[in-house]
Motif scaffolding. Structure first.
Motif, short mmCIF file in Angstrom:
data_model
loop_
_atom_site.label_atom_id
_atom_site.label_comp_id
_atom_site.label_asym_id
_atom_site.label_seq_id
_atom_site.Cartn_x
_atom_site.Cartn_y
_atom_site.Cartn_z
N LYS A 285 -4.81 39.58 6.94
CA LYS A 285 -5.94 39.06 7.96
C LYS A 285 -5.70 39.29 9.41
N MET A 286 -6.51 40.17 10.01
CA MET A 286 -6.26 40.38 11.42
C MET A 286 -7.15 39.40 12.18
N THR A 287 -6.62 38.81 13.10
CA THR A 287 -7.15 37.91 13.95
C THR A 287 -7.67 38.41 15.35
N VAL A 288 -8.86 37.66 15.78
CA VAL A 288 -9.11 38.20 17.18
C VAL A 288 -7.94 38.05 18.36
N GLY A 289 -7.37 37.15 18.20
CA GLY A 289 -6.01 37.07 18.96
C GLY A 289 -4.97 38.30 18.86
N ALA A 290 -4.64 38.40 17.52
CA ALA A 290 -3.57 39.42 17.48
C ALA A 290 -4.20 41.00 17.46
N VAL A 291 -5.54 41.08 17.50
CA VAL A 291 -6.08 42.48 17.56
C VAL A 291 -6.22 42.75 19.13
N LEU B 174 -13.18 44.71 22.94
CA LEU B 174 -13.17 43.70 21.71
C LEU B 174 -14.71 42.96 21.81
N SER B 175 -14.91 42.38 22.99
CA SER B 175 -16.14 41.81 23.12
C SER B 175 -17.49 42.50 22.91
N HIS B 176 -17.47 43.72 23.21
CA HIS B 176 -18.44 44.74 23.03
C HIS B 176 -18.45 45.04 21.62
N LEU B 177 -17.39 45.13 20.86
CA LEU B 177 -17.53 45.33 19.32
C LEU B 177 -18.08 44.55 18.79
N LEU B 178 -17.69 43.10 19.02
CA LEU B 178 -17.97 41.83 18.15
C LEU B 178 -19.22 41.21 18.87
N LYS C 261 -10.30 33.78 14.60
CA LYS C 261 -11.33 34.27 13.69
C LYS C 261 -10.85 35.54 13.19
N ALA C 262 -11.58 36.04 11.97
CA ALA C 262 -11.02 37.48 11.48
C ALA C 262 -11.90 38.26 12.02
N VAL C 263 -11.23 39.83 12.28
CA VAL C 263 -11.66 40.90 12.50
C VAL C 263 -11.61 41.66 11.14
N SER C 264 -12.74 42.28 10.85
CA SER C 264 -13.02 42.92 9.54
C SER C 264 -12.12 44.30 9.63
N VAL C 265 -11.96 44.91 8.45
CA VAL C 265 -11.12 46.07 8.75
C VAL C 265 -12.14 47.26 9.32
N SER C 266 -13.35 47.09 8.80
CA SER C 266 -14.37 48.22 9.56
C SER C 266 -14.30 48.02 10.79
N GLN C 267 -14.29 46.71 11.24
CA GLN C 267 -14.53 46.46 13.03
C GLN C 267 -13.18 46.97 13.47
N ALA D 185 -11.20 49.41 12.51
CA ALA D 185 -11.31 50.91 12.58
C ALA D 185 -12.06 51.34 13.68
N GLN D 186 -13.27 50.56 13.94
CA GLN D 186 -14.22 51.12 15.15
C GLN D 186 -13.49 51.07 16.24
N LEU D 187 -12.72 49.82 16.38
CA LEU D 187 -11.98 49.36 17.70
C LEU D 187 -10.80 50.69 17.99
N ASP D 188 -10.27 50.84 16.74
CA ASP D 188 -9.24 51.90 16.92
C ASP D 188 -9.78 53.24 17.46
N LYS D 189 -10.79 53.70 17.13
CA LYS D 189 -11.68 54.93 17.57
C LYS D 189 -11.71 54.75 19.03
N MET D 190 -12.58 53.52 19.36
CA MET D 190 -12.73 53.27 20.73
C MET D 190 -11.58 53.31 21.64
N VAL D 191 -10.44 52.70 21.25
CA VAL D 191 -9.28 52.88 22.08
C VAL D 191 -8.70 54.24 21.99
N ALA D 192 -8.51 54.92 21.05
CA ALA D 192 -8.04 56.50 21.00
C ALA D 192 -8.87 57.33 22.10
N SER D 193 -10.30 56.88 22.24
CA SER D 193 -11.14 57.64 22.90
C SER D 193 -10.65 57.09 24.35
N ARG D 194 -10.65 55.99 24.64
CA ARG D 194 -10.20 55.40 25.93
C ARG D 194 -8.84 55.99 26.18
#
Ligand SMILES: C[S@@+](CC[C@H](N)C(=O)[O-])C[C@H]1O[C@@H](n2cnc3c(N)ncnc32)[C@H](O)[C@@H]1O
Length: 285
Positions: free
Chosen positions: A2-8, A32-36, A49-55, A57-66
């Motif tokens: 499980k990935m949590t908001v804090g860990a992400v 992260l706040s934008h995504l959630l 709180k949990a961050v889903s796998v698809s969330q 993955a979306q965040l990873d794309k945003m971070v790579a772009s940044r």
């Protein structure tokens, strides 16, 4: 696992830091706040709180772009500016905090003027024009823009605002205006392009490689558009009307002061919050 908001949040902060992004924690919170769809403060009341796998993955794309230098606001698609939440993206300049001060100065100059007529040259996202129209609802605002892409964003922001006291015009500086507006404006404001090629080459990658050149570059010393505005604004202002221009915050103001003083009264230079000489202004006699 499980990935949590804090860990992400911690992981994204580290990734951004490794790419040399200053203010990495701050940016991680924004992404992260934008995504959630949460306020930033809510991230901290829900760190477990949990961050889903698809969330994730979306965040990873945003971070790579940044991490490629794409401006944060092009990724989230929004920039707060005074009371507004403006849509922004490729093709338009991300409005800057110092321009909020430019709006503040305009509001001061409009104090005591009833139903003022205002012109914003090079409106970009519409930041200045829409702020003035919002904060001075009795204002009638014209805003012009030479870039079709930028105008698209201004139109989207105008539509979103529901304002009915703003008119957008496509074209070079004053050319979209009907000549019946000559001598009508109480205030002309602009945050024009003001960098030289050399200054742009030293700008951060977000600016240099992502924001539109048309919004940034203006001749050898970055002064070409400012000087045109000073020359041409005169006939569009009412006697007693003010011209206010944002500049690069460098020694540019010395030349601009001289140009202004040839025809305008009350020539004044104002510093921004970091102490740089940022705004030049004058009044039509
Ligand atoms: C520095 S950006 C400012 C955008 C917006 N006013 C702001 O403060 O965020 C300058 C803007 O002026 C526009 N521009 C440049 N030359 C112009 C011209 N000759 N006539 C009208 N707009 C122009 C650019 O396309 C760009 O949108």
């Amino acid at each position: 696992m499980k990935m949590t908001v804090g860990a992400v949040l911690d992981r994204v902060t580290t990734d951004l830091e490794r790419s040399g992004i200053s203010g990495a924690r701050n940016e991680a919170e924004v992404l992260l706040s934008h995504l959630l769809g949460l306020r930033r403060t809510d991230l901290y009341s829900g760190t477990e709180k949990a961050v889903s796998v698809s969330q994730a993955a979306q965040l990873d794309k945003m971070v790579a772009s940044r991490c490629t230098g794409r401006p944060l606001q092009y990724i989230t698609g929004v920039q707060r500016f005074r009371r507004l939440s403006l849509k922004v993206g490729p093709g338009v300049l991300v409005p800057r905090p110092e321009t909020e001060m430019l709006v503040e100065r305009c509001l001061e100059l409009l104090e005591g003027v009833q139903d003022p007529a205002v012109l914003d040259l090079g409106t970009g996202s519409g930041a200045i024009a829409l702020s003035l129209a919002t904060e001075r609802p009795d204002c009638r605002v014209w805003a012009t823009e030479i870039s079709e892409d930028a105008l698209w964003w201004a139109e989207a922001n105008l539509k979103n605002s529901g304002l009915s006291n703003v008119e957008l015009g496509y074209g070079d500086l004053f050319s979209p205006l009907p000549s019946s507006e000559k001598g009508n404006f109480d205030l002309i404001v602009s945050n024009p392009p003001y960098l030289s090629q050399e200054e742009l080459s030293r700008a951060p990658v977000e600016v240099r490689d992502h924001e539109p050149e048309m919004a940034l570059l203006s001749g050898d010393k970055g002064l070409a558009t400012c000087i045109r505005i000073i020359r041409e604004a005169f006939i569009w202002l009412k006697p007693g009307g003010h011209l206010v221009i944002e500049t690069a915050g460098t020694s540019q103001y010395e030349d601009l002061r001289i140009f202004l003083a040839r025809r305008y009264e009350g020539v004044q230079i104002t510093n921004d919050l970091t102490g740089k000489p940022r705004f030049v202004e004058g009044r039509r006699p």
